[in-house]
Every structure is written in C-alpha cells, then in structure tokens.
Design an enzyme around this catalytic site. Structure first.
Site, PDB file in Angstrom:
ATOM      1  N   ASP A   1       0.833  -1.206   0.000  1.00 54.77           N
ATOM      2  CA  ASP A   1       0.000   0.000   0.000  1.00 54.77           C
ATOM      3  C   ASP A   1       0.868   1.256   0.000  1.00 54.77           C
ATOM      4  O   ASP A   1       0.353   2.373  -0.086  1.00 54.77           O
ATOM      5  CB  ASP A   1      -1.015  -0.006   1.153  1.00 54.77           C
ATOM      6  CG  ASP A   1      -0.358  -0.028   2.518  1.00 54.77           C
ATOM      7  OD1 ASP A   1       0.877  -0.154   2.607  1.00 54.77           O
ATOM      8  OD2 ASP A   1      -1.098   0.087   3.527  1.00 54.77           O
ATOM      9  N   SER A   2       2.205   1.073   0.019  1.00 53.25           N
ATOM     10  CA  SER A   2       3.113   2.198  -0.227  1.00 53.25           C
ATOM     11  C   SER A   2       2.812   2.821  -1.587  1.00 53.25           C
ATOM     12  O   SER A   2       3.221   3.952  -1.861  1.00 53.25           O
ATOM     13  CB  SER A   2       4.575   1.729  -0.172  1.00 53.25           C
ATOM     14  OG  SER A   2       4.766   0.591  -0.995  1.00 53.25           O
TER      15      SER A   2
ATOM     16  N   ASP B   1      -1.266  -6.104  -0.337  1.00 53.75           N
ATOM     17  CA  ASP B   1      -1.616  -5.518   0.971  1.00 53.75           C
ATOM     18  C   ASP B   1      -3.117  -5.309   1.117  1.00 53.75           C
ATOM     19  O   ASP B   1      -3.774  -4.818   0.188  1.00 53.75           O
ATOM     20  CB  ASP B   1      -0.966  -4.128   1.103  1.00 53.75           C
ATOM     21  CG  ASP B   1       0.294  -4.144   1.941  1.00 53.75           C
ATOM     22  OD1 ASP B   1       0.531  -5.110   2.676  1.00 53.75           O
ATOM     23  OD2 ASP B   1       1.055  -3.154   1.847  1.00 53.75           O
TER      24      ASP B   1
ATOM     25  N   LYS C   1      -1.252  -9.288   2.802  1.00 53.13           N
ATOM     26  CA  LYS C   1      -0.474  -8.817   3.960  1.00 53.13           C
ATOM     27  C   LYS C   1      -1.353  -7.896   4.794  1.00 53.13           C
ATOM     28  O   LYS C   1      -2.146  -7.120   4.235  1.00 53.13           O
ATOM     29  CB  LYS C   1       0.800  -8.079   3.527  1.00 53.13           C
ATOM     30  CG  LYS C   1       1.613  -7.560   4.731  1.00 53.13           C
ATOM     31  CD  LYS C   1       3.038  -7.173   4.356  1.00 53.13           C
ATOM     32  CE  LYS C   1       3.174  -5.824   3.742  1.00 53.13           C
ATOM     33  NZ  LYS C   1       2.669  -4.688   4.542  1.00 53.13           N
TER      34      LYS C   1
ATOM     35  N   GLU D   1      -1.146  -5.449   8.630  1.00 52.80           N
ATOM     36  CA  GLU D   1      -0.311  -4.931   9.712  1.00 52.80           C
ATOM     37  C   GLU D   1      -0.955  -5.253  11.056  1.00 52.80           C
ATOM     38  O   GLU D   1      -2.170  -5.186  11.195  1.00 52.80           O
ATOM     39  CB  GLU D   1      -0.152  -3.415   9.577  1.00 52.80           C
ATOM     40  CG  GLU D   1       0.587  -3.002   8.313  1.00 52.80           C
ATOM     41  CD  GLU D   1       0.769  -1.483   8.196  1.00 52.80           C
ATOM     42  OE1 GLU D   1       0.462  -0.742   9.156  1.00 52.80           O
ATOM     43  OE2 GLU D   1       1.220  -1.045   7.119  1.00 52.80           O
TER      44      GLU D   1
ATOM     45  N   GLU E   1       9.475  -4.106  10.298  1.00 52.24           N
ATOM     46  CA  GLU E   1       9.880  -2.801   9.748  1.00 52.24           C
ATOM     47  C   GLU E   1      10.437  -1.892  10.838  1.00 52.24           C
ATOM     48  O   GLU E   1       9.915  -1.842  11.960  1.00 52.24           O
ATOM     49  CB  GLU E   1       8.673  -2.117   9.059  1.00 52.24           C
ATOM     50  CG  GLU E   1       9.044  -0.749   8.491  1.00 52.24           C
ATOM     51  CD  GLU E   1       8.062  -0.185   7.480  1.00 52.24           C
ATOM     52  OE1 GLU E   1       7.097  -0.857   7.101  1.00 52.24           O
ATOM     53  OE2 GLU E   1       8.306   0.978   7.060  1.00 52.24           O
TER      54      GLU E   1
HETATM   55  O1  KIV Z   1       3.498  -1.097   1.645  1.00 54.30           O
HETATM   56  C1  KIV Z   1       4.658  -1.529   1.549  1.00 54.30           C
HETATM   57  O2  KIV Z   1       5.345  -1.306   0.554  1.00 54.30           O
HETATM   58  C2  KIV Z   1       5.188  -2.308   2.654  1.00 54.30           C
HETATM   59  C3  KIV Z   1       6.642  -2.633   2.610  1.00 54.30           C
HETATM   60  C4  KIV Z   1       7.424  -1.427   2.893  1.00 54.30           C
HETATM   61  C5  KIV Z   1       6.990  -3.753   3.506  1.00 54.30           C
HETATM   62  O3  KIV Z   1       4.506  -2.654   3.554  1.00 54.30           O
END
Ligand code: KIV
Length: 272
Positions: A49-50, A88, A118, A120, A186
């Site tokens: 989600d970056s 994510d 993924k 968090e 992280e």
């Molecule tokens: O969203 C993302 O790119 C991430 C990575 C930095 C692990 O969670």
C-alpha cells in the site's frame, strides 16, 4: 529457489520453507512492466500500500483503497511468472472484524489471482490472522513500525525501550502462532530483529530491521532512486533513475522545440 517445474510461481509455503536456507529476496511492485523486470530476481513481490505514496502522491498510506490494491494487484500478476505475489490489505479493510478481513482478503484473491495478503498488526490481529489462515487465505504479517498507524504512532524506529521491545516480541509470537507464512519486520533495532528471527517459525523479512532477518524487502521506487521526497536511513539507492528521467525529458523537450524530433526515421511516408 527456482520455480518448481509443475507450478507457475513460488507459493507462500515455498517462502516459509526458505527460512534457514538462504536469504529471501523481495521488493514491492505496482505495475506490469516493473513486475516483469523484478520477477526473475525476486522470491516475493509485494503489491504494497506504499503505492499510495509512490504512485498516487498521497502523504500516507491511510487513504489507499481496495480498488487501488486490486487494480495494481492485477497489473503485477500480469508481469509475474516466478515470484510469489502478495497484495496488501489497505487501512480500514480488515481492522473492524475477522469477517470483514476475510471478505476483503477473499475479494483480493479472487479478483487478482495473487497468492496471499499482507496485513499490519501483532497481538490485536492474531485472531484475524488465524481466522484467515484456517480458511485458505495465506497471510503475510507486518510488525514493528506499521505505516498504517502513522496517525497514532508516527514513523519513528521501534524497540529502543525494553517495554516496546517486549510488545513487538509478543506481536511476533502471536502472529507466528496464528499461522502467518512470513512476517515483515519494519524499522526495528537489530538485537530485537535478531531475537525474533531466532524464535519464530515464520521467516522474517526486514525493512530497516538489519541483516539479521531471514530476508529483505525495499520499496522498489526507493531503491531505484525514483522516489526522493523522503529517504529513510535504511534505504539504499541501487540506481539514480530520477535524474536520468529528467535528462531524457529535457532532451525530448528541446528536440521538439527545435523540430529535430521526430526525424525522418520516425516519420511515415507513402509507400510507392
Ligand atoms: O506497503 C509496503 O510497501 C510495505 C513494505 C514497505 C513492507 O509494507
């Protein structure tokens, strides 16, 4: 690990089995052409989600939507032949209840064809991780610095105090026991990352969490020198693409203005 001949891409179980074998190589990917370039060299591609920050210009990942994750998940899947692809779950798509998490995870798996999701969170998400994994959704955990919690705890590195380190240790143990196939650690101090890596079954994939982890991940736009607005200490630039792109666009603009582009070799004439 090379892709076994009978299967298309590495699976979450293949990634788990790599713990203790060799370091796991992963990067984020958001588009088909970049996924094609990264895929032969990576064990895992994360549609992170970056993308909210590096693709959409948002200030944080909080505004990222399911629709964004699905569109980019589909794009990356078109470019990945070898790496395990994980997408994510965005902020707000899983924290409300384990049922909400399952609904959105299932939607991502169905609409993108990716290999897992993924999310968090540690102790507070363990019940959700167990709910998903027991229902056929491979889960990649994410502990330590959690960017979706920026409004509550900012972006500072974690594990400096014993109390904070203990909490992160408990988070790691909780999602490991809940069945996460791997976990991102992280922005976490080295001794803690080393300690967790040595005690959990799942491979740990570090970003700003030292070489002690079982693998490493970086945001691809960061390591390629494309996203320079914010450069945390743990980012290494393996290329400087931003100045290369600026120079190319400057050359194009001046050739268009001088009418030297397009040249005869770029121009169609009537064939006789
Ligand atoms: O969203 C993302 O790119 C991430 C990575 C930095 C692990 O969670």
């Amino acid at each position: 690990m090379s892709t076994p001949p009978s299967q298309k891409r590495l699976t979450p179980s293949n990634i788990t089995a790599m713990k203790g074998q060799r370091p796991i190589v992963s990067l984020t990917a958001y588009t088909t052409p970049i996924a094609r370039l990264l895929d032969p060299h990576c064990d895992l591609l994360l549609v992170g989600d970056s993308l909210g920050m590096v693709i959409y210009g948002l200030d944080t990942t909080v505004g990222v939507t399911m629709e964004m994750m699905i569109a980019h998940g589909q794009a990356v899947m078109r470019g990945a032949k070898h790496a395990c692809v994980i997408v994510d779950l965005p902020f707000g798509a899983y924290q409300e209840s384990r049922e909400q998490a399952f609904r959105n995870a299932a939607r991502i798996l169905k609409e993108t064809g990716c290999d897992g999701v993924k999310l968090e969170g540690g102790e507070e998400m363990a019940e959700t991780v167990a709910f998903l994994t027991s229902r056929g959704v491979p889960v990649f955990g994410h502990i330590g610095l959690m960017p979706q919690q920026v409004n509550a705890s900012g972006y500072r590195s974690k594990g400096h105090s014993e109390a904070e380190a203990d909490k992160i240790r408990r988070d790691a143990r909780a999602i490991d026991e809940a069945g996460a196939f791997a976990m991102v650690i992280e922005g976490t101090v080295e001794p803690l990352a080393r300690d967790i890596t040595g005690t959990v079954k799942a491979p740990t994939i570090g970003i700003g969490a030292s070489p002690a982890c079982d693998g490493q991940i970086l945001v691809s736009d960061d390591m390629l020198g494309l996203f320079n607005e914010f450069r945390p200490r743990f980012v290494k630039h393996y290329a400087e693409l931003a100045p290369t792109i600026s120079a190319a666009v400057e050359a194009y603009a001046s050739e268009v203005k001088a009418r030297t582009f397009p040249g005869p070799e770029h121009t169609f004439q009537i064939k006789r």
